[in-house]
Design a protein around this motif. Structure first.
Motif, PDB file in Angstrom:
ATOM      1  N   ALA A 112      -0.704  -2.562  -5.292  1.00 24.47           N
ATOM      2  CA  ALA A 112      -1.346  -1.970  -6.472  1.00 24.47           C
ATOM      3  C   ALA A 112      -2.110  -3.022  -7.254  1.00 24.47           C
ATOM      4  CB  ALA A 112      -0.294  -1.303  -7.346  1.00 24.47           C
ATOM      5  N   TRP A 113      -1.517  -4.205  -7.408  1.00 27.21           N
ATOM      6  CA  TRP A 113      -2.196  -5.300  -8.113  1.00 27.21           C
ATOM      7  C   TRP A 113      -3.483  -5.676  -7.391  1.00 27.21           C
ATOM      8  CZ3 TRP A 113      -3.798 -10.129  -6.647  1.00 27.21           C
ATOM      9  CH2 TRP A 113      -4.165 -11.009  -7.663  1.00 27.21           C
ATOM     10  N   ALA A 114      -3.397  -5.815  -6.059  1.00 29.12           N
ATOM     11  CA  ALA A 114      -4.573  -6.209  -5.284  1.00 29.12           C
ATOM     12  C   ALA A 114      -5.647  -5.128  -5.329  1.00 29.12           C
ATOM     13  CB  ALA A 114      -4.169  -6.495  -3.840  1.00 29.12           C
ATOM     14  N   ALA A 115      -5.241  -3.880  -5.214  1.00 29.26           N
ATOM     15  CA  ALA A 115      -6.220  -2.795  -5.238  1.00 29.26           C
ATOM     16  C   ALA A 115      -6.978  -2.774  -6.552  1.00 29.26           C
ATOM     17  CB  ALA A 115      -5.520  -1.459  -5.000  1.00 29.26           C
ATOM     18  N   ASP A 116      -6.278  -3.039  -7.648  1.00 28.94           N
ATOM     19  CA  ASP A 116      -6.922  -3.084  -8.953  1.00 28.94           C
ATOM     20  C   ASP A 116      -7.923  -4.233  -9.028  1.00 28.94           C
ATOM     21  OD1 ASP A 116      -7.058  -2.226 -11.826  1.00 28.94           O
ATOM     22  OD2 ASP A 116      -6.323  -4.279 -12.122  1.00 28.94           O
ATOM     23  N   ARG A 147       1.867  -4.449  12.999  1.00 35.39           N
ATOM     24  CA  ARG A 147       3.096  -3.724  13.325  1.00 35.39           C
ATOM     25  C   ARG A 147       3.563  -3.989  14.748  1.00 35.39           C
ATOM     26  NH1 ARG A 147       4.396   0.883   9.958  1.00 35.39           N
ATOM     27  NH2 ARG A 147       2.930   1.069   8.223  1.00 35.39           N
ATOM     28  N   ALA A 148       2.616  -4.284  15.646  1.00 38.42           N
ATOM     29  CA  ALA A 148       2.989  -4.531  17.038  1.00 38.42           C
ATOM     30  C   ALA A 148       3.720  -5.858  17.204  1.00 38.42           C
ATOM     31  CB  ALA A 148       1.742  -4.526  17.923  1.00 38.42           C
ATOM     32  N   GLY A 149       3.606  -6.740  16.216  1.00 37.63           N
ATOM     33  CA  GLY A 149       4.265  -8.040  16.309  1.00 37.63           C
ATOM     34  C   GLY A 149       5.510  -8.096  15.450  1.00 37.63           C
ATOM     35  N   THR A 150       5.390  -8.740  14.293  1.00 34.56           N
ATOM     36  CA  THR A 150       6.541  -8.911  13.407  1.00 34.56           C
ATOM     37  C   THR A 150       6.758  -7.705  12.494  1.00 34.56           C
ATOM     38  OG1 THR A 150       5.071 -10.073  11.888  1.00 34.56           O
ATOM     39  CG2 THR A 150       6.379 -11.412  13.382  1.00 34.56           C
ATOM     40  N   MET A 151       5.920  -6.690  12.627  1.00 33.81           N
ATOM     41  CA  MET A 151       6.002  -5.430  11.870  1.00 33.81           C
ATOM     42  C   MET A 151       5.539  -5.565  10.423  1.00 33.81           C
ATOM     43  SD  MET A 151       9.449  -3.644  13.378  1.00 33.81           S
ATOM     44  CE  MET A 151       9.090  -2.077  12.589  1.00 33.81           C
ATOM     45  N   TRP A 152       5.845  -6.676   9.780  1.00 27.38           N
ATOM     46  CA  TRP A 152       5.351  -6.860   8.419  1.00 27.38           C
ATOM     47  C   TRP A 152       5.384  -8.346   8.074  1.00 27.38           C
ATOM     48  CZ3 TRP A 152      10.373  -4.591   8.856  1.00 27.38           C
ATOM     49  CH2 TRP A 152      11.427  -5.376   8.362  1.00 27.38           C
ATOM     50  N   VAL A 153       4.556  -8.721   7.129  1.00 22.98           N
ATOM     51  CA  VAL A 153       4.650 -10.052   6.547  1.00 22.98           C
ATOM     52  C   VAL A 153       5.889 -10.060   5.659  1.00 22.98           C
ATOM     53  CG1 VAL A 153       3.547 -11.725   5.015  1.00 22.98           C
ATOM     54  CG2 VAL A 153       2.163 -10.396   6.628  1.00 22.98           C
ATOM     55  N   SER A 154       6.683 -11.107   5.746  1.00 26.02           N
ATOM     56  CA  SER A 154       7.938 -11.192   4.995  1.00 26.02           C
ATOM     57  C   SER A 154       7.812 -10.599   3.593  1.00 26.02           C
ATOM     58  CB  SER A 154       8.371 -12.659   4.889  1.00 26.02           C
ATOM     59  OG  SER A 154       9.350 -12.822   3.882  1.00 26.02           O
ATOM     60  N   ARG A 155       8.658  -9.619   3.305  1.00 20.14           N
ATOM     61  CA  ARG A 155       8.652  -9.024   1.978  1.00 20.14           C
ATOM     62  C   ARG A 155       9.146 -10.007   0.927  1.00 20.14           C
ATOM     63  NH1 ARG A 155       8.348  -3.315   1.537  1.00 20.14           N
ATOM     64  NH2 ARG A 155       8.759  -3.689  -0.678  1.00 20.14           N
ATOM     65  N   LEU A 156       9.916 -11.016   1.339  1.00 20.09           N
ATOM     66  CA  LEU A 156      10.307 -12.059   0.397  1.00 20.09           C
ATOM     67  C   LEU A 156       9.092 -12.874  -0.025  1.00 20.09           C
ATOM     68  CD1 LEU A 156      12.416 -13.651  -1.173  1.00 20.09           C
ATOM     69  CD2 LEU A 156      12.864 -14.990   0.902  1.00 20.09           C
ATOM     70  N   LEU A 157       8.213 -13.183   0.922  1.00 23.55           N
ATOM     71  CA  LEU A 157       6.984 -13.890   0.581  1.00 23.55           C
ATOM     72  C   LEU A 157       6.099 -13.015  -0.312  1.00 23.55           C
ATOM     73  CD1 LEU A 157       5.938 -15.662   3.916  1.00 23.55           C
ATOM     74  CD2 LEU A 157       7.185 -16.617   1.964  1.00 23.55           C
ATOM     75  N   GLN A 158       6.022 -11.738   0.011  1.00 26.16           N
ATOM     76  CA  GLN A 158       5.218 -10.838  -0.807  1.00 26.16           C
ATOM     77  C   GLN A 158       5.784 -10.735  -2.225  1.00 26.16           C
ATOM     78  OE1 GLN A 158       3.733  -7.141   0.958  1.00 26.16           O
ATOM     79  NE2 GLN A 158       4.651  -7.739   2.905  1.00 26.16           N
ATOM     80  N   HIS A 159       7.114 -10.640  -2.314  1.00 31.68           N
ATOM     81  CA  HIS A 159       7.769 -10.605  -3.630  1.00 31.68           C
ATOM     82  C   HIS A 159       7.436 -11.866  -4.420  1.00 31.68           C
ATOM     83  CE1 HIS A 159      11.036 -10.399  -6.610  1.00 31.68           C
ATOM     84  NE2 HIS A 159      11.301 -11.656  -6.283  1.00 31.68           N
ATOM     85  N   THR A 160       7.519 -13.017  -3.756  1.00 29.24           N
ATOM     86  CA  THR A 160       7.228 -14.295  -4.416  1.00 29.24           C
ATOM     87  C   THR A 160       5.782 -14.338  -4.889  1.00 29.24           C
ATOM     88  OG1 THR A 160       8.870 -15.387  -3.009  1.00 29.24           O
ATOM     89  CG2 THR A 160       7.270 -16.796  -4.138  1.00 29.24           C
ATOM     90  N   ALA A 161       4.859 -13.923  -4.016  1.00 26.06           N
ATOM     91  CA  ALA A 161       3.443 -13.922  -4.387  1.00 26.06           C
ATOM     92  C   ALA A 161       3.198 -13.008  -5.578  1.00 26.06           C
ATOM     93  CB  ALA A 161       2.592 -13.486  -3.194  1.00 26.06           C
ATOM     94  N   ARG A 162       3.831 -11.842  -5.570  1.00 24.99           N
ATOM     95  CA  ARG A 162       3.647 -10.904  -6.677  1.00 24.99           C
ATOM     96  C   ARG A 162       4.136 -11.504  -7.988  1.00 24.99           C
ATOM     97  NH1 ARG A 162       7.347  -7.213  -8.359  1.00 24.99           N
ATOM     98  NH2 ARG A 162       8.360  -7.062  -6.323  1.00 24.99           N
ATOM     99  N   GLN A 163       5.318 -12.156  -7.958  1.00 22.48           N
ATOM    100  CA  GLN A 163       5.845 -12.770  -9.172  1.00 22.48           C
ATOM    101  C   GLN A 163       4.879 -13.823  -9.714  1.00 22.48           C
ATOM    102  OE1 GLN A 163       8.666 -11.934 -10.865  1.00 22.48           O
ATOM    103  NE2 GLN A 163       8.859 -10.238  -9.427  1.00 22.48           N
ATOM    104  N   LEU A 164       4.293 -14.593  -8.823  1.00 19.02           N
ATOM    105  CA  LEU A 164       3.375 -15.642  -9.249  1.00 19.02           C
ATOM    106  C   LEU A 164       2.057 -15.061  -9.754  1.00 19.02           C
ATOM    107  CD1 LEU A 164       4.008 -18.164  -6.331  1.00 19.02           C
ATOM    108  CD2 LEU A 164       4.670 -18.478  -8.728  1.00 19.02           C
ATOM    109  N   LEU A 165       1.517 -14.093  -9.027  1.00 24.22           N
ATOM    110  CA  LEU A 165       0.217 -13.537  -9.392  1.00 24.22           C
ATOM    111  C   LEU A 165       0.245 -12.762 -10.702  1.00 24.22           C
ATOM    112  CD1 LEU A 165      -0.900 -12.379  -5.831  1.00 24.22           C
ATOM    113  CD2 LEU A 165      -1.911 -14.235  -7.177  1.00 24.22           C
TER     114      LEU A 165
END
Length: 444
Positions: A133-137, A314-332
């Motif tokens: 949502a942040w990125a889309a905005d 999705r064919a590989g690791t299925m998703w980028v680590s949600r922990l990394l995404q959580h961290t990025a969101r907190q910082l951004l």
């Protein structure tokens, strides 16, 4: 290069190619070994020479052999692309690594421990909803009102590689900046894609050079919108408009914009993707301003391209680590990080300005309109850059020669100097040493 005699067999092109691949797998054929000439092998196998030629084309298309014209066909070796951040050791002052200033990066671990993080299980949404949502905005204004979807990839290089492979096959041509980001050169080589050079000046890609690349058959374009690595160039509004006009005549081409310096760039973003382009992506890595170890890039793309990218993730690791995404969101979303980015924006611009000013004061010219953005300054030379690089190393400075970033065999004689941690004293001393080397190389 000697031709090694090995028991290649087969009566059809597919059988001959399979035989060669088996010999490579067993170790009987090693990298850079020259295969028998087409005529010779055709006689030995009792087949038409066109059959052998077709087999060699299959091997080249599969990336296990390389056709070298009069040099024949040789077994391919694994590409070893150059990379950023190589250590130089000793007492050299490192102006070569391409790294951001660690003091201008936020505390990633502290951010990871903030907020409500719950470990996802298989089947969870691949993208953190709040991050999306942040990125889309943030993307909405930059994509000029076009429909798009946000995805998360394992960094800009990962996103670019997956996007290119979604639409291209081995041997296809990709228009890239010349000089070019090292990782882009490596990505194309590893995937068997051909890099078509597009000349870059202080305002970015030159329109006539892009036009020539597209008319020559390039099926995709990868363009850095600002803080181009290695030159520090950023697109101006006028140049972006010229590039849009060129691309509008080639709506079938895939266009990927790499905006890796977005949060700390000193210049506004300029979009080159025209309304006519159907398949496009805007890629924004966070590595340069949140930290290289946060392997994450936000990607806005048209719906078709987003589906292709999503399927490959999705064919590989299925998703980028949600922990990394959580961290990025907190910082951004952190106002203190926004303040840090403001300081970084000012600091990086000032450090590159210090070097350009010091160079100009010593008669080392840069283009009048050159205002480098990002982590690097590009210095064109009229002498051998490798010799200058070696001479500077003897004086205690580590820099990169420009030909390292060249697309193809030709390269400008230039230096790339990383200014991310440059002090005023170092700027003056480096400019003095470079002027001395250029004036009297033998005295170095």
């Amino acid at each position: 290069m000697e031709v090694v005699r090995v028991p290649i067999s087969g009566a059809t092109a597919t059988e001959i190619a399979s035989s060669v691949r088996d010999l490579i797998a067993s170790g009987e054929l090693t990298p850079r070994t020259r295969l028998p000439p087409v005529r010779t092998l055709a006689v030995e196998l009792g087949v038409n020479r066109n059959t052998v030629a077709a087999a060699y084309r299959q091997l080249a298309a599969a990336g296990v052999a390389e056709a070298r014209g009069r040099g024949g066909t040789v077994v391919a070796s694994v590409p070893q692309p150059a990379s950023e951040g190589a250590g130089f050791g000793g007492r050299l002052i490192d102006l070569a690594s391409g790294n951001p200033d660690p003091l201008l990066l936020p505390d990633m671990l502290a951010a990871a421990n903030r907020g409500a993080y719950r470990q996802p299980l298989y089947g969870a949404p691949p993208v953190d909803p709040e991050l999306a949502a942040w990125a889309a905005d943030r993307y909405a204004a930059d994509v000029a009102g076009r429909p798009f979807r946000v995805l998360v990839a394992h960094g800009a290089v990962d996103a670019t590689e997956r996007l290119l492979n979604a639409y291209l096959t081995r041997g296809d041509a990709v228009a890239v900046e010349d000089p070019c980001f090292l990782a882009s050169i490596g990505t194309l080589r590893v995937n068997g894609l051909r890099a078509t050079p597009v000349v870059v000046d202080h305002s970015g890609m030159r329109p006539e050079s892009l036009r020539a690349a597209l008319e020559g058959g390039a099926r995709a374009v990868v363009c850095t919108s600002r803080a181009h690595n290695p030159t520090g160039a950023s697109l101006t509004a006028e140049r972006a408009a010229e590039l849009r006009a060129v691309l509008a005549r080639h709506p079938q081409v895939v266009v990927i914009e790499d905006d890796h310096f977005s949060a700390v760039s000193a210049v506004p973003y300029q979009r080159i993707i025209p309304p006519e382009t159907a398949r496009w992506a805007l890629v924004r890595s966070v590595s340069k301003f949140l930290g290289p170890d946060l392997r994450l890039a936000l990607v806005a793309a048209d719906e078709e391209t987003a589906r292709h990218l999503d399927s490959r993730l999705r064919a590989g690791t299925m998703w980028v680590s949600r922990l990394l995404q959580h961290t990025a969101r907190q910082l951004l979303l952190d106002p203190q990080v926004h303040e840090l980015h403001a300081r970084a924006r000012t600091a990086y611009a000032e450090r590159s300005r210090l070097l350009v000013t010091a160079l100009n004061a010593r008669g080392i010219a840069t283009p009048p309109a050159y205002r480098p953005d990002g982590l690097n300054v590009w210095i064109d030379l009229d002498t051998d850059a490798r010799a200058v690089t070696d001479a500077l190393a003897r004086r205690g400075w580590a820099v990169r020669p420009g030909d390292l970033f060249a697309v193809g065999s030709s390269g400008r004689q230039a230096l790339r100097v990383t200014t991310a941690t440059l002090t005023e004293q170092h700027a003056l001393e480096f400019a003095d040493d470079l002027a001395a080397v250029l004036t009297n190389p033998q005295a170095a």
